[in-house]
Design a protein around this motif. Structure first.
Motif, PDB file in Angstrom:
ATOM      1  N   HIS A 103      49.452 105.077 -83.505  1.00 26.32           N
ATOM      2  CA  HIS A 103      48.122 105.545 -83.887  1.00 26.32           C
ATOM      3  C   HIS A 103      47.450 106.144 -82.655  1.00 26.32           C
ATOM      4  O   HIS A 103      47.315 105.463 -81.635  1.00 26.32           O
ATOM      5  N   LEU A 104      47.022 107.383 -82.746  1.00 25.75           N
ATOM      6  CA  LEU A 104      46.399 108.032 -81.600  1.00 25.75           C
ATOM      7  C   LEU A 104      44.934 107.624 -81.484  1.00 25.75           C
ATOM      8  O   LEU A 104      44.240 107.487 -82.497  1.00 25.75           O
ATOM      9  N   PRO A 105      44.436 107.443 -80.269  1.00 23.22           N
ATOM     10  CA  PRO A 105      43.017 107.064 -80.083  1.00 23.22           C
ATOM     11  C   PRO A 105      42.085 108.200 -80.491  1.00 23.22           C
ATOM     12  O   PRO A 105      42.381 109.375 -80.276  1.00 23.22           O
ATOM     13  N   ARG A 106      40.965 107.837 -81.077  1.00 23.49           N
ATOM     14  CA  ARG A 106      39.947 108.808 -81.467  1.00 23.49           C
ATOM     15  C   ARG A 106      39.148 109.234 -80.245  1.00 23.49           C
ATOM     16  O   ARG A 106      39.112 108.554 -79.217  1.00 23.49           O
ATOM     17  N   LEU A 107      38.453 110.341 -80.395  1.00 21.43           N
ATOM     18  CA  LEU A 107      37.613 110.862 -79.317  1.00 21.43           C
ATOM     19  C   LEU A 107      36.134 110.592 -79.589  1.00 21.43           C
ATOM     20  O   LEU A 107      35.268 111.395 -79.209  1.00 21.43           O
ATOM     21  N   ASP A 108      35.850 109.461 -80.228  1.00 24.58           N
ATOM     22  CA  ASP A 108      34.455 109.097 -80.478  1.00 24.58           C
ATOM     23  C   ASP A 108      33.644 109.092 -79.181  1.00 24.58           C
ATOM     24  O   ASP A 108      32.501 109.556 -79.148  1.00 24.58           O
ATOM     25  N   TRP A 109      34.245 108.553 -78.119  1.00 22.54           N
ATOM     26  CA  TRP A 109      33.532 108.424 -76.850  1.00 22.54           C
ATOM     27  C   TRP A 109      33.085 109.773 -76.302  1.00 22.54           C
ATOM     28  O   TRP A 109      32.042 109.877 -75.644  1.00 22.54           O
ATOM     29  N   MET A 110      33.869 110.824 -76.582  1.00 21.06           N
ATOM     30  CA  MET A 110      33.538 112.144 -76.041  1.00 21.06           C
ATOM     31  C   MET A 110      32.231 112.666 -76.643  1.00 21.06           C
ATOM     32  O   MET A 110      31.383 113.226 -75.945  1.00 21.06           O
ATOM     33  N   LEU A 111      32.064 112.465 -77.970  1.00 18.72           N
ATOM     34  CA  LEU A 111      30.839 112.911 -78.614  1.00 18.72           C
ATOM     35  C   LEU A 111      29.688 111.953 -78.379  1.00 18.72           C
ATOM     36  O   LEU A 111      28.521 112.359 -78.355  1.00 18.72           O
ATOM     37  N   GLU A 112      30.017 110.676 -78.201  1.00 14.03           N
ATOM     38  CA  GLU A 112      28.958 109.700 -77.924  1.00 14.03           C
ATOM     39  C   GLU A 112      28.287 109.969 -76.588  1.00 14.03           C
ATOM     40  O   GLU A 112      27.132 109.583 -76.372  1.00 14.03           O
ATOM     41  N   MET A 113      28.991 110.644 -75.677  1.00 14.76           N
ATOM     42  CA  MET A 113      28.388 111.034 -74.402  1.00 14.76           C
ATOM     43  C   MET A 113      27.193 111.956 -74.616  1.00 14.76           C
ATOM     44  O   MET A 113      26.299 112.049 -73.770  1.00 14.76           O
ATOM     45  N   PHE A 114      27.181 112.669 -75.758  1.00 16.81           N
ATOM     46  CA  PHE A 114      26.096 113.595 -76.076  1.00 16.81           C
ATOM     47  C   PHE A 114      25.148 113.011 -77.121  1.00 16.81           C
ATOM     48  O   PHE A 114      24.374 113.747 -77.745  1.00 16.81           O
ATOM     49  N   GLY A 115      25.250 111.708 -77.332  1.00 12.02           N
ATOM     50  CA  GLY A 115      24.353 111.045 -78.262  1.00 12.02           C
ATOM     51  C   GLY A 115      24.734 111.185 -79.713  1.00 12.02           C
ATOM     52  O   GLY A 115      23.920 110.918 -80.603  1.00 12.02           O
ATOM     53  N   LEU A 116      25.965 111.599 -79.999  1.00 18.26           N
ATOM     54  CA  LEU A 116      26.430 111.787 -81.371  1.00 18.26           C
ATOM     55  C   LEU A 116      27.281 110.592 -81.800  1.00 18.26           C
ATOM     56  O   LEU A 116      27.955 109.976 -80.977  1.00 18.26           O
ATOM     57  N   THR A 117      27.257 110.316 -83.092  1.00 20.67           N
ATOM     58  CA  THR A 117      28.016 109.185 -83.630  1.00 20.67           C
ATOM     59  C   THR A 117      29.029 109.681 -84.652  1.00 20.67           C
ATOM     60  O   THR A 117      28.689 110.474 -85.542  1.00 20.67           O
ATOM     61  N   ILE A 118      30.272 109.227 -84.505  1.00 21.46           N
ATOM     62  CA  ILE A 118      31.326 109.553 -85.466  1.00 21.46           C
ATOM     63  C   ILE A 118      31.626 108.315 -86.289  1.00 21.46           C
ATOM     64  O   ILE A 118      31.898 107.244 -85.753  1.00 21.46           O
ATOM     65  N   ARG A 119      31.575 108.475 -87.600  1.00 16.29           N
ATOM     66  CA  ARG A 119      31.892 107.354 -88.484  1.00 16.29           C
ATOM     67  C   ARG A 119      33.309 107.468 -89.049  1.00 16.29           C
ATOM     68  O   ARG A 119      34.066 106.518 -89.026  1.00 16.29           O
ATOM     69  N   SER A 120      33.652 108.633 -89.579  1.00 17.88           N
ATOM     70  CA  SER A 120      34.944 108.755 -90.266  1.00 17.88           C
ATOM     71  C   SER A 120      35.778 109.941 -89.813  1.00 17.88           C
ATOM     72  O   SER A 120      36.926 110.069 -90.238  1.00 17.88           O
ATOM     73  N   ALA A 121      35.252 110.825 -89.003  1.00 23.08           N
ATOM     74  CA  ALA A 121      35.991 112.018 -88.597  1.00 23.08           C
ATOM     75  C   ALA A 121      37.235 111.635 -87.802  1.00 23.08           C
ATOM     76  O   ALA A 121      37.168 110.798 -86.900  1.00 23.08           O
ATOM     77  N   PRO A 122      38.388 112.259 -88.117  1.00 21.84           N
ATOM     78  CA  PRO A 122      39.645 111.880 -87.453  1.00 21.84           C
ATOM     79  C   PRO A 122      39.914 112.609 -86.145  1.00 21.84           C
ATOM     80  O   PRO A 122      41.076 112.726 -85.729  1.00 21.84           O
ATOM     81  N   LEU A 123      38.875 113.131 -85.490  1.00 22.39           N
ATOM     82  CA  LEU A 123      39.072 113.803 -84.201  1.00 22.39           C
ATOM     83  C   LEU A 123      39.757 112.854 -83.232  1.00 22.39           C
ATOM     84  O   LEU A 123      39.310 111.738 -83.013  1.00 22.39           O
ATOM     85  N   ASN A 124      40.851 113.304 -82.634  1.00 16.28           N
ATOM     86  CA  ASN A 124      41.650 112.427 -81.785  1.00 16.28           C
ATOM     87  C   ASN A 124      42.114 113.156 -80.536  1.00 16.28           C
ATOM     88  O   ASN A 124      41.774 114.324 -80.322  1.00 16.28           O
ATOM     89  N   ILE A 125      42.892 112.471 -79.745  1.00 18.84           N
ATOM     90  CA  ILE A 125      43.287 112.974 -78.426  1.00 18.84           C
ATOM     91  C   ILE A 125      44.144 114.235 -78.497  1.00 18.84           C
ATOM     92  O   ILE A 125      44.306 114.941 -77.503  1.00 18.84           O
ATOM     93  N   THR A 126      44.653 114.574 -79.679  1.00 18.66           N
ATOM     94  CA  THR A 126      45.433 115.799 -79.830  1.00 18.66           C
ATOM     95  C   THR A 126      44.598 117.032 -79.517  1.00 18.66           C
ATOM     96  O   THR A 126      45.136 118.067 -79.125  1.00 18.66           O
ATOM     97  N   PHE A 127      43.287 116.933 -79.695  1.00 19.19           N
ATOM     98  CA  PHE A 127      42.408 118.057 -79.359  1.00 19.19           C
ATOM     99  C   PHE A 127      42.544 118.403 -77.877  1.00 19.19           C
ATOM    100  O   PHE A 127      42.608 119.581 -77.502  1.00 19.19           O
ATOM    101  N   LEU A 128      42.585 117.395 -77.023  1.00 21.14           N
ATOM    102  CA  LEU A 128      42.750 117.643 -75.583  1.00 21.14           C
ATOM    103  C   LEU A 128      44.133 118.213 -75.291  1.00 21.14           C
ATOM    104  O   LEU A 128      44.290 119.061 -74.408  1.00 21.14           O
ATOM    105  N   LEU A 129      45.127 117.761 -76.049  1.00 25.74           N
ATOM    106  CA  LEU A 129      46.476 118.306 -75.885  1.00 25.74           C
ATOM    107  C   LEU A 129      46.508 119.778 -76.278  1.00 25.74           C
ATOM    108  O   LEU A 129      47.196 120.585 -75.639  1.00 25.74           O
TER     109      LEU A 129
END
Length: 377
Positions: free
Chosen positions: A186-212
């Motif tokens: 299971h790949l880790p989500r990138l919730d922390w990346m958006l939380e840095m800008f004050g945004l909250t992710i509940r169900s979006a599957p954005l994951n580390i593949t974006f950085l790849l």
């Protein structure tokens, strides 16, 4: 593929002209929305709000964009060699098989940070091998790569049906899919990346593949414009005759280019298979291979253009879902029309406004008009 009419600065060639094309496409799309009796301004607001108005919206937009970055890069590499690899869909499908094999074998053995490189190599290898036969047929037998890659899309779909209803389906299961991967795949989500800008992710599957995907874009830029192989690929794309007289091995360049292109398409499977579904299912590619053609055209086959083009199409996917929910008269088919208009103006009509922009740039003191160089130079 040289751009006609005039040499323009990169910010005009890769930024302003595509932006003008997109604006015109959305203006025409606004007329379509008006014809069905809806307010085009309100529709545009809902589209943008659905894609960027919340943490979840941004997460889904970037999740879809990740797929399109990989498939756009796949097409761009082939375009630079004047190869129209329309088989990205099938290469991504088979890349998913490579991901599944790695995950099913090692998901209970290794953690995700070991399984991710293994799955990436398997996905890239599977996609590259699936592109190898069309590449060899093109280089050695003159078979048109468009025809062979289209046929290989159908073969890939049939192969996946056979595997998912047979050898890869768990005993006792009725669904055409593999078992769910263990935690190690299971790949880790990138919730922390958006939380840095004050945004909250509940169900979006954005994951580390974006950085790849971003790393792959940088790798493609290095390959095409900073290596000898990239120079040979671009030379082949401009003039096979000149490449032949320069001593470039055309068969080698065609085969390697197609394999690199297929590998990039195969890596797209990491995002939905490991990052979202955590299992291999039917139709997980969902047309991303074909959207990649539009993304590469709109991005002018340059990674710096492909990334924003992929985000734009991610916006259309995510924002379109919100739009069709809030305005029932605008169905998903209408969203496809909007996507088609973007493709039309960014691809088939990409040079419609170029002569006018070039003249205006010249009149504004931008220098004399000269023949256009290869994109990226």
């Amino acid at each position: 593929m040289a751009a006609p009419y005039a040499k323009l600065p990169p910010w005009v060639d890769y930024g302003l002209i595509p932006l003008v094309n997109v604006i015109v496409a959305f203006l025409v799309a606004g007329l379509v929305v008006l014809l069905v009796g809806e307010n085009p301004v309100r529709a545009a607001q809902l589209l943008v709000q659905g894609a960027f108005g919340s943490g979840d919206g941004i997460g889904y937009t970037l999740f879809y964009a990740t797929n399109f970055i990989f498939t756009g890069l796949c097409m761009a590499v082939a375009f630079h060699c004047s190869l129209f690899n329309i088989g990205g869909e099938g290469q991504a499908y088979v890349g998913g098989l490579g991901v599944a094999i790695a995950c099913l074998a090692f998901d209970s053995v290794f953690p995700w940070w070991i399984n991710l490189p293994l799955a990436t190599m398997m996905a890239a290898l599977a996609g590259a091998l699936w592109a190898l036969i069309p590449a060899w047929l093109q280089a050695k037998r003159g078979s048109h790569v468009v025809i062979t890659t289209i046929m290989f899309n159908f073969i890939a779909a049939s192969l996946m049906v056979y595997l998912l209803v047979g050898p890869l389906k768990p005993v006792g299961s009725m669904a055409p899919e593999t078992r769910t991967f263990a935690e190690g795949a299971h790949l880790p989500r990138l919730d922390w990346m958006l939380e840095m800008f004050g945004l909250t992710i509940r169900s979006a599957p954005l994951n580390i593949t974006f950085l790849l995907a971003l790393a792959a874009a940088f790798g493609v830029w290095v390959l095409i414009w900073r290596t000898r192989l990239g120079y040979e690929i671009r030379t082949m794309g401009y003039s096979p005759t000149a490449a032949k007289y320069a001593g470039i091995n055309q068969t080698k360049v065609i085969v390697i280019t197609m394999m690199v292109s297929g590998a990039l398409a195969g890596m797209m499977a990491l995002n939905p298979v490991m990052g979202d579904q955590q299992r291999l299912q039917m139709n997980f590619v969902a047309g991303a291979g074909f959207v990649g053609i539009a993304v590469a055209l709109m991005g002018r086959s340059h990674p710096a253009g492909i990334i924003p083009a992929a985000i734009l199409f991610g916006m259309l996917y995510q924002g379109g879902a919100e739009l069709s929910f809030e305005m029932p008269t605008i169905s998903r088919d209408m969203i496809v029309i909007i996507q088609g208009l973007v493709i039309l103006f960014a691809g088939a009509l990409e040079h419609m406004f170029r002569p006018t922009i070039a003249r205006l740039f010249h009149m504004a003191g931008g220098g004399p008009l000269k023949p256009s160089p290869q994109p990226g130079e």
